[in-house]
Design a protein around this motif. Sequence first.
Motif, PDB file in Angstrom:
ATOM      1  N   VAL A  27       8.827  14.176  27.247  1.00  0.00           N
ATOM      2  CA  VAL A  27       9.628  12.962  27.109  1.00  0.00           C
ATOM      3  C   VAL A  27      10.119  12.843  25.686  1.00  0.00           C
ATOM      4  CG1 VAL A  27       9.650  10.446  27.272  1.00  0.00           C
ATOM      5  CG2 VAL A  27       8.356  11.787  28.930  1.00  0.00           C
ATOM      6  N   LYS A  28      11.427  12.689  25.540  1.00  0.00           N
ATOM      7  CA  LYS A  28      12.037  12.498  24.228  1.00  0.00           C
ATOM      8  C   LYS A  28      12.279  11.016  24.043  1.00  0.00           C
ATOM      9  CE  LYS A  28      15.623  14.341  21.234  1.00  0.00           C
ATOM     10  NZ  LYS A  28      16.617  15.375  21.035  1.00  0.00           N
ATOM     11  N   GLU A  29      11.458  10.380  23.208  1.00  0.00           N
ATOM     12  CA  GLU A  29      11.441   8.929  23.144  1.00  0.00           C
ATOM     13  C   GLU A  29      12.741   8.327  22.639  1.00  0.00           C
ATOM     14  OE1 GLU A  29       9.300   7.148  24.442  1.00  0.00           O
ATOM     15  OE2 GLU A  29       7.687   8.553  24.793  1.00  0.00           O
ATOM     16  N   GLU A  30      13.444   9.003  21.713  1.00  0.00           N
ATOM     17  CA  GLU A  30      14.628   8.409  21.108  1.00  0.00           C
ATOM     18  C   GLU A  30      15.649   7.998  22.145  1.00  0.00           C
ATOM     19  OE1 GLU A  30      18.080   9.444  17.791  1.00  0.00           O
ATOM     20  OE2 GLU A  30      16.577  10.942  18.324  1.00  0.00           O
ATOM     21  N   PHE A  31      15.831   8.840  23.152  1.00  0.00           N
ATOM     22  CA  PHE A  31      16.783   8.528  24.205  1.00  0.00           C
ATOM     23  C   PHE A  31      16.089   8.342  25.546  1.00  0.00           C
ATOM     24  CE2 PHE A  31      20.580   8.903  21.850  1.00  0.00           C
ATOM     25  CZ  PHE A  31      20.395   9.908  20.918  1.00  0.00           C
ATOM     26  N   SER A  83      23.682  12.331  20.809  1.00  0.00           N
ATOM     27  CA  SER A  83      23.812  11.448  19.651  1.00  0.00           C
ATOM     28  C   SER A  83      25.139  10.697  19.624  1.00  0.00           C
ATOM     29  CB  SER A  83      23.651  12.250  18.355  1.00  0.00           C
ATOM     30  OG  SER A  83      24.732  13.157  18.187  1.00  0.00           O
ATOM     31  N   THR A  84      26.026  10.951  20.596  1.00  0.00           N
ATOM     32  CA  THR A  84      27.316  10.262  20.600  1.00  0.00           C
ATOM     33  C   THR A  84      27.160   8.825  21.085  1.00  0.00           C
ATOM     34  OG1 THR A  84      27.838  11.010  22.851  1.00  0.00           O
ATOM     35  CG2 THR A  84      28.568  12.416  21.027  1.00  0.00           C
ATOM     36  N   SER A  85      28.083   7.987  20.656  1.00  0.00           N
ATOM     37  CA  SER A  85      28.030   6.565  20.986  1.00  0.00           C
ATOM     38  C   SER A  85      28.060   6.318  22.488  1.00  0.00           C
ATOM     39  CB  SER A  85      29.189   5.834  20.313  1.00  0.00           C
ATOM     40  OG  SER A  85      29.211   4.470  20.667  1.00  0.00           O
ATOM     41  N   LEU A  86      28.899   7.048  23.218  1.00  0.00           N
ATOM     42  CA  LEU A  86      29.028   6.809  24.654  1.00  0.00           C
ATOM     43  C   LEU A  86      27.737   7.127  25.395  1.00  0.00           C
ATOM     44  CD1 LEU A  86      30.628   5.995  27.103  1.00  0.00           C
ATOM     45  CD2 LEU A  86      31.637   8.285  27.189  1.00  0.00           C
ATOM     46  N   PHE A 118      22.367   5.422  28.073  1.00  0.00           N
ATOM     47  CA  PHE A 118      20.920   5.252  28.100  1.00  0.00           C
ATOM     48  C   PHE A 118      20.487   3.809  27.880  1.00  0.00           C
ATOM     49  CE2 PHE A 118      20.965   9.858  27.487  1.00  0.00           C
ATOM     50  CZ  PHE A 118      20.014  10.215  28.436  1.00  0.00           C
ATOM     51  N   SER A 119      21.300   3.030  27.180  1.00  0.00           N
ATOM     52  CA  SER A 119      20.958   1.619  27.008  1.00  0.00           C
ATOM     53  C   SER A 119      21.311   0.799  28.235  1.00  0.00           C
ATOM     54  CB  SER A 119      21.673   1.052  25.772  1.00  0.00           C
ATOM     55  OG  SER A 119      23.079   1.035  25.956  1.00  0.00           O
ATOM     56  N   SER A 120      22.196   1.326  29.098  1.00  0.00           N
ATOM     57  CA  SER A 120      22.626   0.604  30.296  1.00  0.00           C
ATOM     58  C   SER A 120      21.788   0.927  31.524  1.00  0.00           C
ATOM     59  CB  SER A 120      24.101   0.926  30.604  1.00  0.00           C
ATOM     60  OG  SER A 120      24.941   0.539  29.551  1.00  0.00           O
ATOM     61  N   PHE A 121      21.120   2.093  31.522  1.00  0.00           N
ATOM     62  CA  PHE A 121      20.326   2.522  32.667  1.00  0.00           C
ATOM     63  C   PHE A 121      18.906   2.851  32.208  1.00  0.00           C
ATOM     64  CE2 PHE A 121      24.726   3.597  33.533  1.00  0.00           C
ATOM     65  CZ  PHE A 121      24.923   3.079  34.803  1.00  0.00           C
ATOM     66  N   CYS A 122      17.913   2.430  32.952  1.00  0.00           N
ATOM     67  CA  CYS A 122      16.534   2.718  32.588  1.00  0.00           C
ATOM     68  C   CYS A 122      16.241   4.206  32.794  1.00  0.00           C
ATOM     69  CB  CYS A 122      15.557   1.864  33.395  1.00  0.00           C
ATOM     70  SG  CYS A 122      15.588   2.184  35.176  1.00  0.00           S
ATOM     71  N   ARG A 123      15.230   4.698  32.071  1.00  0.00           N
ATOM     72  CA  ARG A 123      14.910   6.127  32.114  1.00  0.00           C
ATOM     73  C   ARG A 123      14.643   6.609  33.531  1.00  0.00           C
ATOM     74  NH1 ARG A 123      10.107   9.007  31.882  1.00  0.00           N
ATOM     75  NH2 ARG A 123       8.878   7.143  31.410  1.00  0.00           N
ATOM     76  N   GLU A 124      13.971   5.782  34.350  1.00  0.00           N
ATOM     77  CA  GLU A 124      13.615   6.186  35.709  1.00  0.00           C
ATOM     78  C   GLU A 124      14.839   6.389  36.596  1.00  0.00           C
ATOM     79  OE1 GLU A 124      12.248   3.706  34.050  1.00  0.00           O
ATOM     80  OE2 GLU A 124      10.249   4.543  33.678  1.00  0.00           O
ATOM     81  N   PHE A 169      32.050  -0.394  33.247  1.00  0.00           N
ATOM     82  CA  PHE A 169      31.837   0.779  34.094  1.00  0.00           C
ATOM     83  C   PHE A 169      30.417   0.788  34.650  1.00  0.00           C
ATOM     84  CE2 PHE A 169      35.466   2.511  31.636  1.00  0.00           C
ATOM     85  CZ  PHE A 169      36.241   2.980  32.689  1.00  0.00           C
ATOM     86  N   ALA A 170      29.436   0.433  33.814  1.00  0.00           N
ATOM     87  CA  ALA A 170      28.032   0.496  34.224  1.00  0.00           C
ATOM     88  C   ALA A 170      27.767  -0.416  35.422  1.00  0.00           C
ATOM     89  CB  ALA A 170      27.124   0.105  33.059  1.00  0.00           C
ATOM     90  N   VAL A 171      28.372  -1.595  35.429  1.00  0.00           N
ATOM     91  CA  VAL A 171      28.181  -2.530  36.543  1.00  0.00           C
ATOM     92  C   VAL A 171      28.660  -1.904  37.849  1.00  0.00           C
ATOM     93  CG1 VAL A 171      28.940  -4.726  37.533  1.00  0.00           C
ATOM     94  CG2 VAL A 171      28.300  -4.596  35.115  1.00  0.00           C
ATOM     95  N   LEU A 172      29.818  -1.241  37.815  1.00  0.00           N
ATOM     96  CA  LEU A 172      30.373  -0.631  39.021  1.00  0.00           C
ATOM     97  C   LEU A 172      29.581   0.625  39.427  1.00  0.00           C
ATOM     98  CD1 LEU A 172      34.159  -1.028  38.172  1.00  0.00           C
ATOM     99  CD2 LEU A 172      32.851  -2.305  39.871  1.00  0.00           C
TER     100      LEU A 172
END
Length: 301
Positions: free
Chosen positions: A54-58, A172-175, A180-186, A293-296
Amino acid sequence: MEEQIHFKEDTAKPENRTNLSLLSILQIEEIRNFIFDKLHIKNDCLIYPCPNLVKEEFAISLRPDFVIKNFIGEENGYIEVELGPENDAQIRRYKSEKKCPVFSIVGKKSYTPSDLSLEEIYNYIMTIKTKYQNTQQSVSLKLFCVLVKFYVIEGNFKTTSSRACLSDKMLSTSLIEKVFSSFCRESIIQAENKALPGKIKLDTISENGFSLRVYSRKSSSNSISLMSRSGGREIIYFPSLKKLEEYIPYRKEICASYAKLVAELGDKDILNMSKTEKAHLPLKVVEDNFDKFAVLIKNLW
């Protein structure tokens, strides 16, 4: 062994069948010694299918094919096996994640760089196989050799189509950080696993690209790309509305909303283009509107 071991292998993939057959022949002392000598692995070690790293940063999962541990459970390294050439981006990611050796076993001896090849193991087996005639070990040897001969030596494996995990550069790109901030790791699946309903899958065929995919039972790969980037270009590509509706027919209203969003943000042709054509938007536009986009996407999986 009181250790985690990966057991959910997708045996539909030739690489994974070959890995399991390789694990099987490691129980033959001569084969084990040959491979350990080539990779300079100590004798007090075991090789077994690696659990996720597991790579914690992302918060993403990485999984080399095999982990190497000594008898008291200390990590001595990892092994990544390919039927084709070495996956350089993947090897570098493993090395950056774990500060121990990562060995590369490729298909053919001519594929460089690498530490060993399946072809070399095959050729060594040819010199000793008669010793194991009429034994259970001969079955394991035969299975490994049949797989390597068919996929590697006879070339029945399409190395150019293999998909890999995203590179550190792309992660490391913004997108991708927004993904990763919009969807949980699982709910994020990596390249080595099949797409599943209720999850997104991230993979790529090059260091400077990515594909965000969702499950589709209408696709031969069980997935469809909802957005992608290639060659490091500042452009994000999208499937046409016709393709979305064909591959996700049970979500036609959401498909229409997804295409409409792309149209509103700049590419109106998405609503009328053919199935094989792709719409595109500037990377910055997609970054600034990814929450929409994430919502859709959560309604398309």
